[in-house]
Every structure is written in C-alpha cells, then in structure tokens.
Design a protein around this motif. Sequence first.
Motif, mmCIF file in Angstrom:
data_model
loop_
_atom_site.group_PDB
_atom_site.id
_atom_site.type_symbol
_atom_site.label_atom_id
_atom_site.label_comp_id
_atom_site.label_asym_id
_atom_site.label_seq_id
_atom_site.Cartn_x
_atom_site.Cartn_y
_atom_site.Cartn_z
ATOM 1 N N UNK A 1 1.065 -0.954 -0.355
ATOM 2 C CA UNK A 1 0.050 -0.150 -0.354
ATOM 3 C C UNK A 1 0.446 1.091 0.386
ATOM 4 N N UNK A 2 0.035 2.638 -0.101
ATOM 5 C CA UNK A 2 0.886 3.511 0.155
ATOM 6 C C UNK A 2 0.284 4.886 0.825
ATOM 7 N N UNK A 3 0.661 5.711 1.605
ATOM 8 C CA UNK A 3 0.193 6.428 2.657
ATOM 9 C C UNK A 3 0.840 7.610 2.530
ATOM 10 N N UNK A 4 -0.212 7.980 2.304
ATOM 11 C CA UNK A 4 0.008 9.483 1.656
ATOM 12 C C UNK A 4 -0.397 10.686 2.720
ATOM 13 N N UNK A 5 0.494 11.167 3.171
ATOM 14 C CA UNK A 5 0.454 12.346 4.004
ATOM 15 C C UNK A 5 0.369 13.551 3.313
ATOM 16 N N UNK B 1 -3.894 3.652 0.808
ATOM 17 C CA UNK B 1 -4.264 3.180 0.303
ATOM 18 C C UNK B 1 -3.555 1.878 -1.126
ATOM 19 N N UNK B 2 -4.316 1.122 -0.577
ATOM 20 C CA UNK B 2 -4.089 -0.145 -1.067
ATOM 21 C C UNK B 2 -3.585 -0.081 -2.659
ATOM 22 N N UNK B 3 -2.289 -0.686 -3.227
ATOM 23 C CA UNK B 3 -1.693 -0.494 -3.824
ATOM 24 C C UNK B 3 -2.484 -1.613 -5.512
ATOM 25 N N UNK B 4 -3.183 -1.173 -6.171
ATOM 26 C CA UNK B 4 -3.828 -1.371 -7.691
ATOM 27 C C UNK B 4 -3.484 -0.840 -8.420
ATOM 28 N N UNK B 5 -2.201 -0.254 -8.361
ATOM 29 C CA UNK B 5 -1.726 0.028 -9.648
ATOM 30 C C UNK B 5 -1.572 0.968 -10.249
ATOM 31 N N UNK B 6 -2.315 1.350 -11.509
ATOM 32 C CA UNK B 6 -2.105 2.964 -12.232
ATOM 33 C C UNK B 6 -3.577 3.711 -11.246
ATOM 34 N N UNK B 7 -4.554 2.562 -11.059
ATOM 35 C CA UNK B 7 -5.928 3.314 -10.791
ATOM 36 C C UNK B 7 -5.395 4.550 -9.202
#
Lengths: 246, 442
Positions: free
Chosen positions: B316-320, B376-382
């Motif tokens: 996943x990516x964290x976005x802060x 955000x779970x990593x769903x690639x391009x989306x």
Amino acid sequence: MAKQVIILGGLSAVAVATARLYAAQGATLAIAARREDELELLAADLRVRGAAAVTPFALDLATADPGADLPRMAAGLGGCDLILIAYGALTDQARGETDLGYAAEQLTTNFTSAAGWALAAANLLEAQGQGALVVLGSVAGDRGRRSNFIYGAAKAGLGVLIQGLAHRLAPTGARAVLIKPGFIDTPMTAHLAKGGPLWAQPEAIAKVIAKAATAGGPIIYAPSFWRLILLAIRLAPAGLFHRTRL
Amino acid sequence: MTLVFQPRDDVLSWGRAHRGRQSLGRPADASELRAWAAVDKGPRLARGLGRSYGDSGLHAEGRLIDMTCLDRFRSFDAMTGLLRAQAGLSLDTLLKVTAPQGWFVPVTPGTRHVTLGGAVAHDVHGKNHSWAGTFGRHVRALSLLRSDRGLIEITPQSDPELFAATVGGMGLTGLIVEVTLQLTAIASTDLVVETLPLGGLDDFFALNLQSLERFEQTVAWIDCAQRGSKLGLGVYTRANWATDGGCVAQGDRRGPSLPFEAPSFALNRVSLSLFNQAYRAVQLARPRRARLAYGDVFYPLDAVQNWNRLYGRSGFYQYQSVVPHQGGREALADMLRIIGRSGEGSPLVVLKTFGALASPGMLSFPRPGYTLALDFRNRGQATQALLARLDAVVRAAKGALYPAKDGRMPRDMFALSFPQAQRFLTYRDPACGSDFLTRMGL
C-alpha cells in the motif's frame, strides 16, 4: 532479590541480552570480554538499564588465568549467584580442515579455555555452597557433522565437562547447566540465510539462561524443541546420515 | 570481524509496495561499524526498524546498514531528563527504562518501534505538535559517521547548518550513530483522554478551536467512506498527561500478529465501510472521559503486529499531506470528497494539526496547517491516478507531502514541498543515497 552475576564473553549477543535482563532487575554484574571500548559502552548501557553496579574486566578469556581472575571478579561482587560462560568462536570448518594451526587455536578457545573457566567456577560455587554455572554449548556438539565438526567437537567436549561438574556439584547446593541453543539470529550468524521458526532471538535464549540459573538441567535445549530434532539426528543410522549434507 | 552484506529480497519498507533486492549488513556494535567505514567509502544508507512507508529507507544501488545492534544507552540523568544513546535504540526500549522514572519522549510517532536515528532522520511529529513541535527540536547533539569527515559530533550551536540538514535529512548527511535528547517530565504514565464524536468536518474545526490550547494531545480519526453531509464524520480525541498516580512500567502486551499477507479482496468498499462504522461506534462507546495508559493512547496499532500485511501482496501507499491553515478547510474537504468518491482509502485515516513552532530541519515536513494521513492499497495505475488527483489539491493549496510516507510523489511535488532541497544537498554525505533520492533525480 537482586543478584550477583559474572558474565564471561560479555559482548556476544546472547550475553548482552542476558546482562540486560539482570540489569533490569537491579543486579550487580561483572562482565569480562576482550574489547575494552565496547565493554565500557556495555557497562554504561547496563547501568542506565538499572544495574546496581557493573564492573568491566577487559581481558582475553582464551589466554587469561581463570584460577586467579575468577575469584578476583567474585570478590568484587561479594559472592555470586550466576557465572555465565558465553564466549566462543564460530569456527570456519573449511579453513580448519587444511589450516591445522587455526583448528588447534579454535579448539583451545572453544574447549580448553572454556573448560578452565568452568573448573574455576565450579570450585568457587562449591565453596559458596550455592549459585549456578551456566555454559553456552551448541546443538552442534550432539553429532559430528561434516559442516561443523571442529566447532562441534569442542562444544561436545565442553558438554561432557559440564555434565560431570553438575554431577559433582549436585550434593553441594551449587549447580552446573549446559544450554544448547539452536540457531540464534545474531550478527555472528549474519552470513547465513535466515527466517522461519527455527531461528531464535538472543532475548529468548537469555530467558532460558535466567531460568536455568535457578532450576533445571543439567542439559537444556533452547528453545526446547531442539531436543527432539537432535534426538532424531543422533538416532539416524550412519548409512542414512552419510548420504545427507548436513 | 568484518561486516558481511547479504543480498536480500525480504527487506521491505512498511508499505511493502517496493519490491526488489537490497544488500543488507548488520554491524554487531559501533566498533565494527567504524572499522567498516574506515575502509569502505561505497554508497550506503542507515536502516532502523523499517517503519518508513515508501522508499526513503531503501537503497538498491548501495548498501543498507542495519543499525539496530547499535542500541546502547550511553547515559541518562534522571534529575534533568537528558539522555544520550546510540541511534539504533528503539523508543520502545527507551520508554521501558525512562517512563517508570518519570521521563517520556517529548514527541512520539504512532509507533514505538522506531529507532532514535530514524526519528531524527525524518524529524517525526506526534499529536502534540502545537505544544512541542517536532522531535528534532528536542535533540541536543548528534554524532555522525561521514564518509568524508569520519566521526563528528554536532550540536545546533556548533554546526547549525549541518545539524539542520541532518534533522529530517532522511539519513543522507551520514550515518547517525548517537543522539542526545532532552526528555519531558511526566507525573504519571497515564493520560486523561476525552473522546468526542465528529458529525462532519465543521465539528473538527470547532473542536480544534476550543481544544488546542487546553489539551496537549489532539487527533481526529475520519471515516473516509462517508460523503455528502456526512463528509468528515469521525471521532475527536484530546488528552493531557495525568498529574497524579505515579509512573509504572508498561509491558509489551503484544497482541496478535498478522501471520501472512491478506488476500487482495479483504479490503473493499463494503468491508471498509462496515469496519469504519464499527470502529466509530466502539470509540464512542468509551466513557467520554477516561484514564488510559500511554501505550493505549499513543500506540494502539502496535497491538497488532505486522498490520501492514492487511493490504495484501501488492502492499500500500500512505499519503500524508499538510495544507496551510489558510484555505486548509476547503482543501481537506476536496481531498475527502475525492477519496469518498473513489471508494478507496483505508480504515486508518488521521487528521492532525500542526502549530506554529518552527521545525528545525531543512527537509522537515511539519509546518503550520492541517495534516491528513491515510493508506491506499496498491492497485497500480488506478491508485496512482487517484493520488495524482490529491496532489492537485495539495499543490493548489500550497501544501506539502511527507517523504517518510511517500513511495510515489512526482518530482515537482518534492520541489514545491521543500524549497530548501538544493541547499540541503550541499550537506549530503557523498556516499549516502536512497531509492527515494534516486527517484527524485537528485
């Protein structure tokens, strides 16, 4: 109750974890190891963690004089509840098979010198009538294997010595225990591929040592499942065993 | 002993989205590290407990130095609270020793499983930013092992520029070997916590107004699945240290561990929404005012080991982000609308306030405003496209993104977020690098 503890080979990962466990309980410690600067760092660390007092002894355990040095350490503490022998060298098996001088040196460090400390410790504890000698052995001492039998032979010899000391001390109130850890996740084993349930953290071995200091023995596997694994390895017939590369 | 480096595929950052081979060595102590550094001038980066989310703690083109064995306390004065320790010491171990004696770290992130070195390198913040600023403000001295200058000791007075580059400098100004930190006195290891419902975003601003001056610790949890009139629905928590009751050691109380990566479908729009509703209900079922141990207030997630595996194999990516007070309300609403529409986002959405206390580092992230963090779970391009839409909001609001959490920000966002980046680079240790730095083209 605050304890008095002597640790020989105080800078190994298991020794550091054990020293910290006792420091947190307010113990008084004497720690011996070769490297003076790191020994001083560890002593300061143990004091912050709660040790009542820490006395570092910078000496080369492989060449020191146990008969003189150990009573000196114990006298500084005013008695001792635990003497832990935790030093050793992880022998390079391939080198030891061709470089015989190196092999002899390894056997001296891992068996001869450790045996000297163990005998001195037994005399001291016997005179006290209490306290435990705990020695770090290895599962490598349970059966000679091509990958590490020089190291294993030294640890096997040490094992018999400790077993004998346990027998001798049994009527005196003092005790001797051999700990046989399996794989430990330490910088000394950093070159090996790791992971999985067979690898133990040094802190887990430290807890086994502290428990062994008050009860159990004379031979304790750490963690305990290694007893079964090694039983199987010892019982394997040579015809079968020689086909493995263990 | 010489330092051995192992090629490893299992050395990941917390977000688990960056896969690849890393070369890792673990010095047993400071002597071994110094001996290695005396002969090896090759590319390197220090690694602590691996809690950075993206690629700021990885270095595929160099070597990672696992600093966790350099964990010695050097000294601690229980009268003044001044502590010196090696940089690999974790806050967890530090607190086990100092908290029972009435001293706490002045600033703590949401996990105690970080090292002192990592806390300095990302100039971490907590829920008390308005009162205490960032971690770096409380650092009194650092020792740094540089490839060009050897082992040096710096303080904010002796070398203000290098100090400001090192605090928040992502480990790029040399290996941080020791940290001297001023701890904060506490009368109790408990906090008195108030838990209040947030009906929407307006409630957050109203509660903030009456809470920031009276409560040291403030934080909001937001249900990011809500939209329309319920946008910003959540729970507001505010707390102060208890003033009585004494200090007691708090055990690990390690809860369950997520033993393997969850399947990718585990987290979806429905499960997220259900979880969030349940979570809010449980929080609000607590007495409005309660006395809680510090572990429960600061580190609830530490109770679930390896929770980061929840997001499955892709990670996943964290976005802060942080957006300034001016215009921040609209920017937060815009971001929450985008997230709500996407159906993505995570159960763990945190909204905090940064106060006016200046951050000491050239690359420190905290600055006055509101900071929103979520996974955000990593769903690639989306996922990349969704995060780019959030970037646009942050960019327009003149906000910034947090490199410690980031695994994907575009270069222009980094430049906008950190106007002092070029000045910072003049203090970089020429041998230090990271995958993040490479990705930024620096």
